[in-house]
Write an enzyme that holds these catalytic residues in place. Structure first.
Site, PDB file in Angstrom:
ATOM      1  N   THR A   1       1.123   0.631   6.412  1.00  0.00           N
ATOM      2  CA  THR A   1       1.053  -0.379   5.367  1.00  0.00           C
ATOM      3  C   THR A   1       1.164  -1.739   6.037  1.00  0.00           C
ATOM      4  O   THR A   1       1.857  -1.878   7.041  1.00  0.00           O
ATOM      5  CB  THR A   1       2.170  -0.190   4.320  1.00  0.00           C
ATOM      6  OG1 THR A   1       2.062  -1.189   3.301  1.00  0.00           O
ATOM      7  CG2 THR A   1       3.549  -0.291   4.937  1.00  0.00           C
TER       8      THR A   1
ATOM      9  N   ARG B   1     -14.757  -6.887   1.240  1.00  0.00           N
ATOM     10  CA  ARG B   1     -13.764  -6.563   2.259  1.00  0.00           C
ATOM     11  C   ARG B   1     -13.174  -5.179   2.030  1.00  0.00           C
ATOM     12  O   ARG B   1     -12.813  -4.799   0.932  1.00  0.00           O
ATOM     13  CB  ARG B   1     -12.648  -7.607   2.237  1.00  0.00           C
ATOM     14  CG  ARG B   1     -11.564  -7.396   3.307  1.00  0.00           C
ATOM     15  CD  ARG B   1     -10.335  -6.700   2.767  1.00  0.00           C
ATOM     16  NE  ARG B   1      -9.253  -6.679   3.765  1.00  0.00           N
ATOM     17  CZ  ARG B   1      -8.102  -6.041   3.595  1.00  0.00           C
ATOM     18  NH1 ARG B   1      -7.878  -5.387   2.485  1.00  0.00           N
ATOM     19  NH2 ARG B   1      -7.175  -6.070   4.539  1.00  0.00           N
ATOM     20  N   VAL B   2     -13.090  -4.400   3.109  1.00  0.00           N
ATOM     21  CA  VAL B   2     -12.406  -3.113   3.117  1.00  0.00           C
ATOM     22  C   VAL B   2     -11.342  -3.165   4.196  1.00  0.00           C
ATOM     23  O   VAL B   2     -11.620  -3.579   5.325  1.00  0.00           O
ATOM     24  CB  VAL B   2     -13.387  -1.949   3.390  1.00  0.00           C
ATOM     25  CG1 VAL B   2     -12.638  -0.629   3.518  1.00  0.00           C
ATOM     26  CG2 VAL B   2     -14.434  -1.866   2.283  1.00  0.00           C
ATOM     27  N   GLY B   3     -10.130  -2.786   3.864  1.00  0.00           N
ATOM     28  CA  GLY B   3      -9.035  -2.844   4.818  1.00  0.00           C
ATOM     29  C   GLY B   3      -8.849  -1.551   5.579  1.00  0.00           C
ATOM     30  O   GLY B   3      -9.743  -0.700   5.663  1.00  0.00           O
ATOM     31  N   ASP B   4      -7.651  -1.371   6.116  1.00  0.00           N
ATOM     32  CA  ASP B   4      -7.377  -0.205   6.949  1.00  0.00           C
ATOM     33  C   ASP B   4      -7.120   1.064   6.150  1.00  0.00           C
ATOM     34  O   ASP B   4      -7.304   2.168   6.654  1.00  0.00           O
ATOM     35  CB  ASP B   4      -6.161  -0.482   7.845  1.00  0.00           C
ATOM     36  CG  ASP B   4      -4.862  -0.592   7.048  1.00  0.00           C
ATOM     37  OD1 ASP B   4      -4.859  -1.294   6.013  1.00  0.00           O
ATOM     38  OD2 ASP B   4      -3.854   0.006   7.456  1.00  0.00           O
TER      39      ASP B   4
ATOM     40  N   VAL C   1      -0.991  -5.639   7.086  1.00  0.00           N
ATOM     41  CA  VAL C   1      -2.210  -6.437   7.172  1.00  0.00           C
ATOM     42  C   VAL C   1      -3.329  -5.600   7.782  1.00  0.00           C
ATOM     43  O   VAL C   1      -3.455  -5.459   8.997  1.00  0.00           O
ATOM     44  CB  VAL C   1      -1.988  -7.709   8.013  1.00  0.00           C
ATOM     45  CG1 VAL C   1      -3.255  -8.573   7.998  1.00  0.00           C
ATOM     46  CG2 VAL C   1      -0.823  -8.509   7.465  1.00  0.00           C
ATOM     47  N   GLY C   2      -4.154  -5.033   6.913  1.00  0.00           N
ATOM     48  CA  GLY C   2      -5.156  -4.085   7.359  1.00  0.00           C
ATOM     49  C   GLY C   2      -6.161  -4.644   8.338  1.00  0.00           C
ATOM     50  O   GLY C   2      -6.616  -3.938   9.242  1.00  0.00           O
TER      51      GLY C   2
ATOM     52  N   THR D   1       0.842  -1.197   0.000  1.00  0.00           N
ATOM     53  CA  THR D   1       0.000   0.000   0.000  1.00  0.00           C
ATOM     54  C   THR D   1       0.878   1.248   0.000  1.00  0.00           C
ATOM     55  O   THR D   1       1.853   1.312   0.735  1.00  0.00           O
ATOM     56  CB  THR D   1      -0.872   0.023   1.263  1.00  0.00           C
ATOM     57  OG1 THR D   1      -1.706  -1.121   1.275  1.00  0.00           O
ATOM     58  CG2 THR D   1      -1.713   1.283   1.318  1.00  0.00           C
TER      59      THR D   1
END
Length: 342
Positions: A255, A232-235, A257-258, A204
């Site tokens: 950056t 899915r939406v990450g951080d 593992v969200g 990211t």
């Protein structure tokens, strides 16, 4: 000022040091994305604001498809579709704009800015975010490429292995879905599938820009996890998780593992440590260490900068990540820099 030669110098720094004396303006971003930091710097030099520089810098990575983890044509979900997450934050006003799982729109960071500037909301997701973008004048186009199609086909040929399901039937470790929940069984997995978590799948871009006047902006852009469960939406688009900026203090961007990092709001936490007087490198470390209490070998890294232009970074030592590379550009420095992970 440009990079000396065709390849920038790389400076290795210890994980515990304060990395540099304060210098403004400043551009710093995760990973060795040289063109992105250069684009942001050039934007500042041509009179653009900190927000302009973040948008242009992250947009450069979206166009370049940085390592296949930013922008179109990379990291397909379980349906083979590439979707994007992005956010931008104005440290002067604490306004945020974000998009999650946006489809068919290449300019995710620019749509995020449109959310901030043309709505009263902070985050739009999915198909509705795409419709918003089209209404704002963004072109709708396919984000799929031959590369992403090939990645998806190979994954299907391996019986959808690895994936992110747990406590389901049929067994997600040996077959594809559709799945149904299994009652009364708890997965022993505490983290994420190791096969999907590595230095090549979580690049990211997170960027911090401080202009000469001290205005601070931060932003992120990514296409998320490979073979993620659709929806899915990450951080990355979450304020305080993917990035955070406060012009009275500084900024941070993350950056990694969200799904783990967003539970701890590490970017917000690092800014709050700096608010208490902690130097940027140490603030990054403390935010990382806080997550390691629960996930000792999680994959993740942070960049931090304070309001005067001091900066630092830290990363969590995990399989495939012993060192973290990031870019720095200020009046005295144009370098790819490296810290050892803790």
């Amino acid at each position: 000022m440009g990079f000396p030669g065709s390849v920038p110098l790389i400076l290795l720094l210890s994980a515990c040091c304060v990395l540099a004396a304060a210098q403004l303006p400043l551009v710093i971003n995760t990973w060795p994305y040289h063109d992105a930091v250069q684009r942001a710097w050039d934007t500042l030099q041509s009179g653009g604001s900190a927000l302009d520089a973040v948008e242009k810098g992250c947009s450069q990575c979206e166009v370049d498809q940085c390592r296949g983890t930013v922008g179109y044509g990379g990291n397909p979900d379980e349906h083979g579709e590439t979707t994007l997450d992005a956010m931008i934050m104005n440290g002067n006003t604490i306004e945020v704009g974000g998009v999650g799982q946006i489809r068919r729109i290449k300019s995710a960071i620019s749509v995020a800015r449109a959310v901030m500037e043309h709505s009263s909301h902070s985050l739009l997701v999915g198909e509705s975010a795409s419709i918003f973008a089209q209404n704002m004048g963004f072109l709708s186009e396919d984000l799929t490429t031959n590369k992403s199609l090939s990645m998806h086909a190979e994954w299907l040929s391996k019986k959808c292995q690895p994936n992110f399901w747990k406590n389901v039937f049929p067994d997600a470790a040996t077959s594809c879905g559709p799945y149904q929940p299994v009652k009364g069984i708890r997965s022993k997995k505490r983290g994420m599938p190791a096969e999907l978590i590595n230095v090549h799948s979580h690049d990211t871009i997170g960027m911090i820009v401080i202009d000469e006047s001290g205005s601070i902006a931060a932003g992120t852009s990514t296409n998320g996890l490979t073979h993620k469960i659709p929806g899915r939406v990450g951080d990355s688009p979450i304020a305080g998780a993917g990035a955070y900026a406060d012009s009275t203090v500084g900024a941070a961007a993350a950056t990694g593992v969200g799904d783990i990092m967003m539970r701890f709001l590490p970017s917000y936490q690092a800014v709050e440590y700096m608010r208490m007087g902690t130097e940027p490198a140490t603030a990054c470390q403390k935010a990382i260490t806080r997550i390691q209490m629960y996930y000792p070998q999680f994959f993740g890294a942070l960049i931090c900068a304070n309001r005067t232009g001091g900066y630092g970074a830290a990363c969590s030592k995990s399989p495939g990540l012993d060192q973290f590379h990031f870019m720095v550009y200020n009046p005295l420095t144009a370098l790819e820099q490296v810290v050892n992970c803790i």
